[in-house]
Design an enzyme around this catalytic site. Sequence first.
Site, PDB file in Angstrom:
ATOM      1  CB  CYS A   1      -0.950  -0.009   1.202  1.00  0.00           C
ATOM      2  SG  CYS A   1      -2.003  -1.468   1.236  1.00  0.00           S
TER       3      CYS A   1
ATOM      4  CG  HIS B   1      -2.079   4.476   5.233  1.00  0.00           C
ATOM      5  ND1 HIS B   1      -1.932   4.273   3.879  1.00  0.00           N
ATOM      6  CD2 HIS B   1      -2.279   3.244   5.779  1.00  0.00           C
ATOM      7  CE1 HIS B   1      -2.033   2.978   3.607  1.00  0.00           C
ATOM      8  NE2 HIS B   1      -2.250   2.337   4.739  1.00  0.00           N
TER       9      HIS B   1
ATOM     10  CD  GLU C   1      -1.898   7.934   9.089  1.00  0.00           C
ATOM     11  OE1 GLU C   1      -1.363   8.679   8.247  1.00  0.00           O
ATOM     12  OE2 GLU C   1      -2.883   7.207   8.831  1.00  0.00           O
TER      13      GLU C   1
ATOM     14  CE  LYS D   1      -5.732   4.457   2.025  1.00  0.00           C
ATOM     15  NZ  LYS D   1      -4.721   5.515   2.259  1.00  0.00           N
TER      16      LYS D   1
ATOM     17  CG  HIS E   1      -6.514   1.006   1.386  1.00  0.00           C
ATOM     18  ND1 HIS E   1      -5.565   1.633   0.596  1.00  0.00           N
ATOM     19  CD2 HIS E   1      -5.809   0.277   2.300  1.00  0.00           C
ATOM     20  CE1 HIS E   1      -4.358   1.318   1.029  1.00  0.00           C
ATOM     21  NE2 HIS E   1      -4.488   0.500   2.057  1.00  0.00           N
TER      22      HIS E   1
ATOM     23  CG  PHE F   1      -0.120  -6.030   4.345  1.00  0.00           C
ATOM     24  CD1 PHE F   1      -0.699  -5.215   5.296  1.00  0.00           C
ATOM     25  CD2 PHE F   1      -0.903  -7.026   3.772  1.00  0.00           C
ATOM     26  CE1 PHE F   1      -2.018  -5.392   5.694  1.00  0.00           C
ATOM     27  CE2 PHE F   1      -2.231  -7.209   4.152  1.00  0.00           C
ATOM     28  CZ  PHE F   1      -2.781  -6.389   5.113  1.00  0.00           C
TER      29      PHE F   1
END
Length: 410
Positions: free
Chosen positions: A164, A302, A313, A334, A339, A398
């Site tokens: 991502c 994010h 975050e 998002k 996402h 990830f």
Amino acid sequence: MNKRRIVVTGLGLVTPVGIGVKDSWESIVNGVSGISKISKFDASTFSSQIAGEVKNFDPVNYLNPKDARRMDSFIQYGLVSGMEAIKDSGFEVSETNAHRIGVSIGSGIGGLGMIESTQDTFNNGGARKVSPFFIPGTIINMISGNLSIMFGLKGPNVSIVTACTTGTHSIGDAARMISYGDADIMVAGGSEAAVTELSVAGFSSAKALSSRNEDPATASRPWDRDRDGFVIGEGSGVMVLEEYEHAKKRGANIYCELVGYGMSADAFHITAPSIAGPKQSMLNAINDAGLNINEINYINAHGTSTPLGDLNETNAIKETLGAHAYKCVVNSTKSMTGHLLGGAGGIESVFTALAVHYQVSPPTINIFNQDPECDLDYVANGAREMTINAALKNNFGFGGTNGSLVFKKF
């Protein structure tokens, strides 16, 4: 060595809220959700039945029909947004400058949809039924490859894969290629088309996706107390980066300046985040920009709408900026697009550049009951005109890979 200045001179988008920059940006500023029931396959047996799908997209309106049929959707999205960004930038390719113009467009997963359908073809008809275009129609570097062929771009030609964080790393690395003199112009971003049966099944199995199927438009709820997972999206975002003197000489339109890039690794867990990794990524980007932490006005976060990720975050931002975190505006687009995985950094960097250019923060929609532990200013439910001299863009992926960019008002 002295860093070469880098400016943004072209933008392109294919998103769940619009095809093209104009429609996508208008939707984002007005808080329009692109989340709906999945239409690409029968998702009635899935725990998550919603997605941010690209709507009303016919590749033959933009690409040669024969070529389009041989490409997975992620390549189509990447090419169309890349074409828009190049047209917007207005640069011309010649024999003398082609080797100074490159492409860096990546994807986190690549052609999963075509892989799934080709497996069905193989199962039903055997090896002889598999298309000779299967491999070039699914591998990740074929956005950069096809775009370079289409426009004759002979400079650096790369494709990054970092889950991502792909789009953000693709833009950041492209900027460094310009800084180090490997190119004068780079077309950079990310693309994804992972609204497929296997992808949704996999993320559902990991309990990562929202199951708020009865109300898709409000399912993505970054920093809301009742958030229950992210909503998968698809699309592409691409920007043209250019060395400042080169852009100035040709009279290019300049949206903003890209002044900082930071990376880090959590070295912690393949899916669970840490605070230290994102903090270091943000600090590295701010330091690379030569700014103080109190000069950051806006963060395009994010912000995926997962219980753990949003809190992590928020805490990382507070550790990075200290007391200034409460004076900084933070938003998650998002909440409207879902996402986009490897495409997230691409479209969100375009949104960040536009926020700086137009001096407005998009909203974070669907904050109905803000999580008391997530206590920053998330521009809840309505856009805000404001001064944005410097903006930070975050993406985390990830494997514990992190990326941050800093855009500055030009």
